[in-house]
Design a protein around this motif. Sequence first.
Motif, PDB file in Angstrom:
ATOM      1  N   SER A  15      10.423 -12.038  -6.247  1.00 47.48           N
ATOM      2  CA  SER A  15      11.179 -13.002  -5.554  1.00 47.48           C
ATOM      3  C   SER A  15      12.336 -12.821  -5.000  1.00 47.48           C
ATOM      4  CB  SER A  15      11.285 -14.093  -6.921  1.00 47.48           C
ATOM      5  OG  SER A  15      12.157 -13.693  -7.757  1.00 47.48           O
ATOM      6  N   ALA A  16      13.013 -11.671  -5.368  1.00 49.46           N
ATOM      7  CA  ALA A  16      14.335 -11.308  -4.655  1.00 49.46           C
ATOM      8  C   ALA A  16      14.194 -10.651  -3.300  1.00 49.46           C
ATOM      9  CB  ALA A  16      15.190 -10.211  -5.563  1.00 49.46           C
ATOM     10  N   LEU A  17      12.922 -10.249  -3.031  1.00 49.81           N
ATOM     11  CA  LEU A  17      12.467  -9.698  -1.834  1.00 49.81           C
ATOM     12  C   LEU A  17      12.217 -10.786  -0.692  1.00 49.81           C
ATOM     13  CD1 LEU A  17      10.643  -6.535  -3.194  1.00 49.81           C
ATOM     14  CD2 LEU A  17      12.940  -6.705  -2.686  1.00 49.81           C
ATOM     15  N   ASP A  18      12.307 -10.270   0.621  1.00 51.60           N
ATOM     16  CA  ASP A  18      11.935 -11.496   1.545  1.00 51.60           C
ATOM     17  C   ASP A  18      10.297 -11.191   1.425  1.00 51.60           C
ATOM     18  OD1 ASP A  18      11.245  -9.174   3.527  1.00 51.60           O
ATOM     19  OD2 ASP A  18      13.286  -8.778   3.828  1.00 51.60           O
ATOM     20  N   GLY A  19       9.720 -11.931   2.290  1.00 49.87           N
ATOM     21  CA  GLY A  19       8.174 -11.933   2.447  1.00 49.87           C
ATOM     22  C   GLY A  19       7.772 -10.522   2.864  1.00 49.87           C
ATOM     23  N   ASP A  20       8.269 -10.027   4.025  1.00 51.25           N
ATOM     24  CA  ASP A  20       7.896  -8.955   4.684  1.00 51.25           C
ATOM     25  C   ASP A  20       7.891  -7.768   3.788  1.00 51.25           C
ATOM     26  OD1 ASP A  20       7.392 -10.227   6.991  1.00 51.25           O
ATOM     27  OD2 ASP A  20       9.142  -9.767   7.896  1.00 51.25           O
ATOM     28  N   THR A  21       9.107  -7.744   3.009  1.00 44.28           N
ATOM     29  CA  THR A  21       9.229  -6.516   2.248  1.00 44.28           C
ATOM     30  C   THR A  21       8.326  -6.768   0.849  1.00 44.28           C
ATOM     31  OG1 THR A  21      11.591  -6.465   2.795  1.00 44.28           O
ATOM     32  CG2 THR A  21      10.835  -5.032   0.752  1.00 44.28           C
ATOM     33  N   ALA A  22       8.102  -7.714   0.260  1.00 41.59           N
ATOM     34  CA  ALA A  22       7.123  -7.860  -0.794  1.00 41.59           C
ATOM     35  C   ALA A  22       5.546  -7.470  -0.283  1.00 41.59           C
ATOM     36  CB  ALA A  22       7.180  -9.350  -1.109  1.00 41.59           C
ATOM     37  N   GLY A  23       5.510  -7.874   0.994  1.00 38.57           N
ATOM     38  CA  GLY A  23       4.222  -7.700   1.305  1.00 38.57           C
ATOM     39  C   GLY A  23       3.696  -5.988   1.685  1.00 38.57           C
ATOM     40  N   ILE A  24       4.813  -5.446   2.034  1.00 34.58           N
ATOM     41  CA  ILE A  24       4.765  -3.929   2.107  1.00 34.58           C
ATOM     42  C   ILE A  24       4.454  -3.384   0.778  1.00 34.58           C
ATOM     43  CG2 ILE A  24       6.003  -1.822   2.924  1.00 34.58           C
ATOM     44  CD1 ILE A  24       7.097  -3.649   5.151  1.00 34.58           C
ATOM     45  N   ILE A  25       5.383  -3.616  -0.003  1.00 36.52           N
ATOM     46  CA  ILE A  25       5.288  -3.002  -1.421  1.00 36.52           C
ATOM     47  C   ILE A  25       4.027  -3.402  -2.011  1.00 36.52           C
ATOM     48  CG2 ILE A  25       6.060  -3.096  -3.628  1.00 36.52           C
ATOM     49  CD1 ILE A  25       8.809  -3.819  -2.559  1.00 36.52           C
ATOM     50  N   ILE A  26       3.486  -4.680  -1.939  1.00 37.61           N
ATOM     51  CA  ILE A  26       2.100  -5.016  -2.541  1.00 37.61           C
ATOM     52  C   ILE A  26       1.016  -4.091  -1.813  1.00 37.61           C
ATOM     53  CG2 ILE A  26       0.292  -6.886  -2.599  1.00 37.61           C
ATOM     54  CD1 ILE A  26       2.735  -8.448  -2.947  1.00 37.61           C
ATOM     55  N   ALA A  30      -1.459  -1.420  -3.596  1.00 36.07           N
ATOM     56  CA  ALA A  30      -3.087  -1.290  -3.426  1.00 36.07           C
ATOM     57  C   ALA A  30      -3.539  -0.269  -2.978  1.00 36.07           C
ATOM     58  CB  ALA A  30      -3.248  -2.655  -2.530  1.00 36.07           C
ATOM     59  N   ARG A  31      -2.898   0.431  -2.052  1.00 33.94           N
ATOM     60  CA  ARG A  31      -3.520   1.638  -1.423  1.00 33.94           C
ATOM     61  C   ARG A  31      -3.216   2.811  -2.570  1.00 33.94           C
ATOM     62  NH1 ARG A  31      -0.757   0.439   3.746  1.00 33.94           N
ATOM     63  NH2 ARG A  31       1.030   1.304   2.808  1.00 33.94           N
ATOM     64  N   ARG A  32      -2.125   2.825  -3.499  1.00 33.23           N
ATOM     65  CA  ARG A  32      -2.165   3.657  -4.488  1.00 33.23           C
ATOM     66  C   ARG A  32      -3.322   3.800  -5.644  1.00 33.23           C
ATOM     67  NH1 ARG A  32      -1.860   8.626  -6.035  1.00 33.23           N
ATOM     68  NH2 ARG A  32      -0.371   8.836  -7.943  1.00 33.23           N
ATOM     69  N   ILE A  33      -3.492   2.191  -5.937  1.00 31.92           N
ATOM     70  CA  ILE A  33      -4.687   2.164  -6.838  1.00 31.92           C
ATOM     71  C   ILE A  33      -5.871   2.316  -6.307  1.00 31.92           C
ATOM     72  CG2 ILE A  33      -5.793   0.085  -8.094  1.00 31.92           C
ATOM     73  CD1 ILE A  33      -2.957  -1.236  -7.895  1.00 31.92           C
ATOM     74  N   ASP A  34      -6.114   2.231  -5.270  1.00 33.32           N
ATOM     75  CA  ASP A  34      -7.372   2.604  -4.593  1.00 33.32           C
ATOM     76  C   ASP A  34      -7.359   4.383  -4.746  1.00 33.32           C
ATOM     77  OD1 ASP A  34      -8.117  -0.112  -3.925  1.00 33.32           O
ATOM     78  OD2 ASP A  34      -7.568   0.111  -1.765  1.00 33.32           O
ATOM     79  N   GLU A  35      -6.470   4.863  -4.230  1.00 32.55           N
ATOM     80  CA  GLU A  35      -6.299   6.339  -4.166  1.00 32.55           C
ATOM     81  C   GLU A  35      -6.696   6.948  -5.818  1.00 32.55           C
ATOM     82  OE1 GLU A  35      -2.827   9.666  -4.320  1.00 32.55           O
ATOM     83  OE2 GLU A  35      -2.778   8.100  -2.760  1.00 32.55           O
ATOM     84  N   LEU A  36      -5.910   6.258  -6.875  1.00 37.16           N
ATOM     85  CA  LEU A  36      -6.042   6.653  -8.250  1.00 37.16           C
ATOM     86  C   LEU A  36      -7.596   6.178  -8.769  1.00 37.16           C
ATOM     87  CD1 LEU A  36      -2.587   5.538  -9.421  1.00 37.16           C
ATOM     88  CD2 LEU A  36      -3.382   7.781  -9.126  1.00 37.16           C
ATOM     89  N   GLU A  37      -8.145   5.185  -8.342  1.00 28.68           N
ATOM     90  CA  GLU A  37      -9.497   4.794  -8.569  1.00 28.68           C
ATOM     91  C   GLU A  37     -10.298   5.922  -8.046  1.00 28.68           C
ATOM     92  OE1 GLU A  37      -9.767   0.784  -7.386  1.00 28.68           O
ATOM     93  OE2 GLU A  37      -9.204   0.316  -9.324  1.00 28.68           O
ATOM     94  N   ARG A  38     -10.485   6.574  -6.787  1.00 27.66           N
ATOM     95  CA  ARG A  38     -11.209   7.182  -6.291  1.00 27.66           C
ATOM     96  C   ARG A  38     -11.008   8.651  -7.097  1.00 27.66           C
ATOM     97  NH1 ARG A  38      -9.326   5.116  -1.547  1.00 27.66           N
ATOM     98  NH2 ARG A  38      -7.725   6.712  -1.256  1.00 27.66           N
TER      99      ARG A  38
END
Length: 58
Positions: A15-26, A30-38
């Motif tokens: 909530s302390a981040l702007d929408g663009d920054t939060a979107g980038i982090i998310i 998500a990419r890291r989770i996909d990588e770890l799942e593979r």
Amino acid sequence: MSSASDAVGAHVSISALDGDTAGIIIKQQARRIDELERANASLLDKLNKAIPSPTVDE
């Protein structure tokens, strides 16, 4: 291994981040989770090939 900046960033409230920054982090998370799942699926496959499951005789 995590860097010091990763540890600091982990404690920042979304909530302390702007929408663009939060979107980038998310998206990065998500990419890291996909990588770890593979990687996990690959390791499980290797493990299953190395240690075959016992068969049940009927």
